[in-house]
Design a protein around this motif. Structure first.
Motif, PDB file in Angstrom:
ATOM      1  N   VAL A  81      -6.012  13.685  -7.233  1.00  0.00           N
ATOM      2  CA  VAL A  81      -5.510  12.084  -6.948  1.00  0.00           C
ATOM      3  C   VAL A  81      -3.818  12.131  -7.806  1.00  0.00           C
ATOM      4  O   VAL A  81      -4.028  12.478  -8.999  1.00  0.00           O
ATOM      5  N   PRO A  82      -2.914  11.777  -7.132  1.00  0.00           N
ATOM      6  CA  PRO A  82      -1.818  11.764  -7.727  1.00  0.00           C
ATOM      7  C   PRO A  82      -1.711  10.622  -9.024  1.00  0.00           C
ATOM      8  O   PRO A  82      -2.669   9.862  -8.926  1.00  0.00           O
ATOM      9  N   PRO A  83      -0.748  10.710  -9.848  1.00  0.00           N
ATOM     10  CA  PRO A  83      -0.554   9.690 -10.960  1.00  0.00           C
ATOM     11  C   PRO A  83       0.032   8.526 -10.440  1.00  0.00           C
ATOM     12  O   PRO A  83       1.258   8.288 -10.679  1.00  0.00           O
ATOM     13  N   PHE A  84      -0.808   7.623  -9.729  1.00  0.00           N
ATOM     14  CA  PHE A  84      -0.171   6.434  -9.086  1.00  0.00           C
ATOM     15  C   PHE A  84       0.290   5.627 -10.197  1.00  0.00           C
ATOM     16  O   PHE A  84      -0.552   5.122 -11.227  1.00  0.00           O
ATOM     17  N   THR A  85       1.159   4.580  -9.818  1.00  0.00           N
ATOM     18  CA  THR A  85       1.502   3.394 -10.936  1.00  0.00           C
ATOM     19  C   THR A  85       0.702   2.253 -10.491  1.00  0.00           C
ATOM     20  O   THR A  85       0.079   2.059  -9.324  1.00  0.00           O
ATOM     21  N   GLY A  86       0.684   1.426 -11.144  1.00  0.00           N
ATOM     22  CA  GLY A  86      -0.105  -0.168 -10.763  1.00  0.00           C
ATOM     23  C   GLY A  86      -1.387  -0.048 -11.691  1.00  0.00           C
ATOM     24  O   GLY A  86      -1.885   0.870 -12.193  1.00  0.00           O
ATOM     25  N   ASN A  87      -2.001  -1.256 -11.593  1.00  0.00           N
ATOM     26  CA  ASN A  87      -2.928  -1.867 -12.652  1.00  0.00           C
ATOM     27  C   ASN A  87      -4.167  -1.293 -12.048  1.00  0.00           C
ATOM     28  O   ASN A  87      -5.532  -1.512 -12.584  1.00  0.00           O
ATOM     29  N   ALA A  88      -4.326  -0.823 -10.802  1.00  0.00           N
ATOM     30  CA  ALA A  88      -5.459  -0.465 -10.068  1.00  0.00           C
ATOM     31  C   ALA A  88      -5.423   1.180  -9.667  1.00  0.00           C
ATOM     32  O   ALA A  88      -6.220   1.591  -8.723  1.00  0.00           O
ATOM     33  N   ALA A  89      -4.494   1.812 -10.375  1.00  0.00           N
ATOM     34  CA  ALA A  89      -4.385   3.278  -9.960  1.00  0.00           C
ATOM     35  C   ALA A  89      -5.768   4.104 -10.157  1.00  0.00           C
ATOM     36  O   ALA A  89      -6.046   4.814  -9.641  1.00  0.00           O
ATOM     37  N   ASP A  90      -6.610   3.492 -11.273  1.00  0.00           N
ATOM     38  CA  ASP A  90      -7.857   4.178 -11.590  1.00  0.00           C
ATOM     39  C   ASP A  90      -8.885   3.700 -10.456  1.00  0.00           C
ATOM     40  O   ASP A  90     -10.162   4.362 -10.789  1.00  0.00           O
ATOM     41  N   LEU A 134       2.412   8.044   8.756  1.00  0.00           N
ATOM     42  CA  LEU A 134       2.609   9.489   8.555  1.00  0.00           C
ATOM     43  C   LEU A 134       4.126   9.464   8.027  1.00  0.00           C
ATOM     44  O   LEU A 134       4.807   8.606   8.225  1.00  0.00           O
ATOM     45  N   GLY A 135       4.474  10.395   7.170  1.00  0.00           N
ATOM     46  CA  GLY A 135       5.752  10.611   6.745  1.00  0.00           C
ATOM     47  C   GLY A 135       6.270   9.518   5.497  1.00  0.00           C
ATOM     48  O   GLY A 135       7.131   9.424   5.339  1.00  0.00           O
ATOM     49  N   GLN A 136       5.145   8.944   4.909  1.00  0.00           N
ATOM     50  CA  GLN A 136       5.052   8.129   3.985  1.00  0.00           C
ATOM     51  C   GLN A 136       4.160   8.381   2.749  1.00  0.00           C
ATOM     52  O   GLN A 136       3.446   9.284   2.941  1.00  0.00           O
ATOM     53  N   THR A 137       4.667   8.136   1.539  1.00  0.00           N
ATOM     54  CA  THR A 137       3.703   7.969   0.533  1.00  0.00           C
ATOM     55  C   THR A 137       3.280   6.629  -0.273  1.00  0.00           C
ATOM     56  O   THR A 137       3.896   5.616   0.340  1.00  0.00           O
ATOM     57  N   VAL A 138       2.286   6.585  -1.062  1.00  0.00           N
ATOM     58  CA  VAL A 138       1.964   5.280  -1.513  1.00  0.00           C
ATOM     59  C   VAL A 138       2.440   5.329  -3.038  1.00  0.00           C
ATOM     60  O   VAL A 138       2.334   6.451  -3.748  1.00  0.00           O
ATOM     61  N   ASP A 139       3.334   4.490  -3.388  1.00  0.00           N
ATOM     62  CA  ASP A 139       3.979   4.544  -4.366  1.00  0.00           C
ATOM     63  C   ASP A 139       3.298   3.778  -5.668  1.00  0.00           C
ATOM     64  O   ASP A 139       3.366   4.298  -6.731  1.00  0.00           O
ATOM     65  N   SER A 140       2.526   2.670  -5.523  1.00  0.00           N
ATOM     66  CA  SER A 140       1.767   1.962  -6.458  1.00  0.00           C
ATOM     67  C   SER A 140       0.389   1.235  -5.621  1.00  0.00           C
ATOM     68  O   SER A 140       0.538   1.263  -4.633  1.00  0.00           O
ATOM     69  N   ILE A 141      -0.478   1.357  -6.645  1.00  0.00           N
ATOM     70  CA  ILE A 141      -1.829   0.374  -6.199  1.00  0.00           C
ATOM     71  C   ILE A 141      -2.153  -0.661  -7.134  1.00  0.00           C
ATOM     72  O   ILE A 141      -2.083  -0.400  -8.442  1.00  0.00           O
ATOM     73  N   HIS A 142      -2.069  -2.118  -6.826  1.00  0.00           N
ATOM     74  CA  HIS A 142      -2.330  -3.152  -7.650  1.00  0.00           C
ATOM     75  C   HIS A 142      -3.613  -3.800  -7.189  1.00  0.00           C
ATOM     76  O   HIS A 142      -3.951  -3.879  -5.991  1.00  0.00           O
ATOM     77  N   ARG A 143      -4.151  -4.492  -8.101  1.00  0.00           N
ATOM     78  CA  ARG A 143      -5.261  -5.513  -7.823  1.00  0.00           C
ATOM     79  C   ARG A 143      -4.960  -6.537  -7.669  1.00  0.00           C
ATOM     80  O   ARG A 143      -4.357  -7.201  -8.696  1.00  0.00           O
ATOM     81  N   HIS A 144      -5.286  -7.522  -6.745  1.00  0.00           N
ATOM     82  CA  HIS A 144      -4.850  -8.966  -6.926  1.00  0.00           C
ATOM     83  C   HIS A 144      -6.396  -9.772  -6.346  1.00  0.00           C
ATOM     84  O   HIS A 144      -6.767  -9.753  -5.279  1.00  0.00           O
ATOM     85  N   TYR A 165      -6.065  -3.913   1.062  1.00  0.00           N
ATOM     86  CA  TYR A 165      -7.375  -3.219   1.381  1.00  0.00           C
ATOM     87  C   TYR A 165      -8.491  -3.500   0.508  1.00  0.00           C
ATOM     88  O   TYR A 165      -8.194  -3.665  -0.661  1.00  0.00           O
ATOM     89  N   ASP A 166      -9.630  -3.235   0.844  1.00  0.00           N
ATOM     90  CA  ASP A 166     -10.684  -3.399   0.263  1.00  0.00           C
ATOM     91  C   ASP A 166     -11.104  -2.178  -0.758  1.00  0.00           C
ATOM     92  O   ASP A 166     -11.547  -2.340  -1.837  1.00  0.00           O
ATOM     93  N   VAL A 167     -10.894  -1.069   0.094  1.00  0.00           N
ATOM     94  CA  VAL A 167     -11.181   0.095  -0.520  1.00  0.00           C
ATOM     95  C   VAL A 167      -9.934   1.182  -0.485  1.00  0.00           C
ATOM     96  O   VAL A 167      -9.500   1.113   0.918  1.00  0.00           O
ATOM     97  N   ILE A 168      -9.764   2.020  -1.461  1.00  0.00           N
ATOM     98  CA  ILE A 168      -8.918   3.203  -1.092  1.00  0.00           C
ATOM     99  C   ILE A 168      -9.538   4.642  -1.396  1.00  0.00           C
ATOM    100  O   ILE A 168      -9.978   4.775  -2.388  1.00  0.00           O
ATOM    101  N   ILE A 169      -9.387   5.297  -0.332  1.00  0.00           N
ATOM    102  CA  ILE A 169      -9.990   6.610  -0.541  1.00  0.00           C
ATOM    103  C   ILE A 169      -8.999   7.716  -0.774  1.00  0.00           C
ATOM    104  O   ILE A 169      -8.309   7.812   0.364  1.00  0.00           O
ATOM    105  N   ALA A 170      -9.137   8.856  -1.746  1.00  0.00           N
ATOM    106  CA  ALA A 170      -8.199   9.729  -1.683  1.00  0.00           C
ATOM    107  C   ALA A 170      -8.810  11.046  -1.142  1.00  0.00           C
ATOM    108  O   ALA A 170      -9.790  11.501  -1.516  1.00  0.00           O
ATOM    109  N   ALA A 171      -8.216  11.645  -0.098  1.00  0.00           N
ATOM    110  CA  ALA A 171      -8.823  12.905   0.365  1.00  0.00           C
ATOM    111  C   ALA A 171      -7.438  13.798   0.611  1.00  0.00           C
ATOM    112  O   ALA A 171      -6.886  14.209   1.703  1.00  0.00           O
TER     113      ALA A 171
END
Length: 386
Positions: free
Chosen positions: A120-129, A211-221, A237-243
């Motif tokens: 799991v990459p080190p995403f920024t944002g308050n919901a990265a974990d 495709l051809g895109q990355t996720v830069d940050s993940i926040h919870r609202h 989204y309700d849920v984010i899954i890393a594979a």
């Protein structure tokens, strides 16, 4: 000290080794085996995690034998929910700790079957974990209720596992988005022409593909997770899954002073740089490769069982047949299927694809992909590979 094999880990590789050793044991000479695992130690089929959603299965549904049942059936000592803290390769012992005690365990031979963890990459944002991974029964058990309640799911990673999970979630009625920095589906396994067919099939079934895109940050609202992608969009989204791939668990091996690269470096006898320590499964690297599939692990376990019981046996790993559990576009493949200099022969019929990759100089078969009903061609083609 009498012979005592200690295995660290309780995944497919570890338990396949236990079963292989027991097949070689006689009634008068039972090898002493202790398994130490940080997990509960239940025996389950890990590949089934890719289609638990469409089958509406809980974690308990996947268990073939409880930890206690497996230990009794195979006459082993099982230290579950126990973490190995250090290995003393000179003294041939390891230190462990669990909720109730700390201890030291002596071994004659040690096998590291510590597996791998989801990257799991080190995403920024308050919901990265809050990003979920599904690389073990424990991880699924911890998140199954959250996923079951979700209506929208973002899957990070369009490789084999991510594609399998995305299809299964969609079949289960979720609104699924699949994203990857790669520009096509399963880039490490499929030539682009077949990847495009898988893409089209998934799009027709309602999967949103970024495709051809990355996720830069993940926040919870409030109740939603908001993912910002490299195209500047913010999507809820309700849920984010890393594979997004696996990293071999090499911490213990590094502490023990073993040679490591991507994984724990082993020779053809699965021996590490220390003569009494071996490695098996997703944590092991042979000839510069970590072979994270069932067939090489099974063959390695059978060979290692012979070695550990007094009959040194090198493992010979042939080309492995990979079967993708992608229900809308079932695939079987093997060999070199993404080399840029190959010459492809692709036949499309009403019953599926047969794609063959040839060496342009020798015209030897290098790899193949068969889909749908054409998968019956897989084993004859496998025998033709160099």
């Amino acid at each position: 000290m009498s012979d005592h094999i200690v295995i660290v880990g309780s995944g497919f590789a570890a338990y396949q080794l236990v079963k292989s050793i027991r097949k070689l044991d006689t009634a008068t000479a039972i090898t002493a085996i202790t398994v130490v695992t940080a997990d509960n130690g239940d025996d389950y089929a890990k590949p089934d995690l890719s289609h638990v959603f469409s089958r509406q299965q809980t974690a308990s549904d996947l268990i073939k034998q409880s930890a206690t049942e497996f230990a009794q059936a195979n006459a082993i000592t099982l230290l579950n929910n126990t973490r190995v803290e250090a290995i003393d390769s000179t003294g041939k012992q390891l230190d462990y700790v669990n909720k109730s005690s700390k201890g030291t365990l002596q071994y004659s031979k040690l096998v590291l079957a510590t597996g791998a963890q989801a990257f799991v990459p080190p995403f920024t944002g308050n919901a990265a974990d809050e990003v979920i991974t599904l690389n073990s029964l424990t991880e699924y058990a911890a998140n199954q209720d959250k996923i079951a309640a979700a209506k929208s799911v973002l899957v990070l990673g369009a490789g084999l596992i991510g594609t399998e999970i995305a299809m299964d979630l969609s079949i289960a009625g979720k609104q699924v988005t699949l994203t990857d920095k790669a520009t096509h589906i399963m880039p490490s396994l499929l030539p682009e022409i077949l990847s495009a067919s898988v893409y089209q099939t998934m799009a027709e079934h309602g999967v949103v593909l970024k495709l051809g895109q990355t996720v830069d940050s993940i926040h919870r609202h409030h109740q939603q997770l908001i993912a910002q992608t490299s195209d500047g969009q913010h999507t809820e989204y309700d849920v984010i899954i890393a594979a997004m791939g696996l990293k071999s668990n090499i911490t213990l091996a590094k502490q023990a002073g073993l040679t490591i690269q991507q994984g724990i470096v082993i020779d053809s006898h699965l021996q590490t740089s220390h003569p009494d320590i071996y490695a098996l499964g997703d944590c092991a690297e042979m000839d510069g490769q970590v072979r994270a599939f069932l067939q090489p692990t099974m063959l390695s376990a059978m060979a290692l069982a012979k070695t550990l019981t007094g009959n040194p046996t090198p493992v010979n790993l042939p080309n492995s047949l990979i079967k993708a559990k992608t229900p809308w576009f079932p695939l079987s493949l093997s060999g070199q299927t993404t080399r840029k200099d190959t010459k492809w022969e692709i036949i499309k019929t009403e019953s599926g694809y047969i794609a063959k990759a040839f060496d342009p100089q020798t015209n030897n078969l290098l790899g193949f992909v068969a889909s749908h009903d054409q998968q019956s061609s897989a084993f004859p083609l496998l025998r033709q590979l160099q």
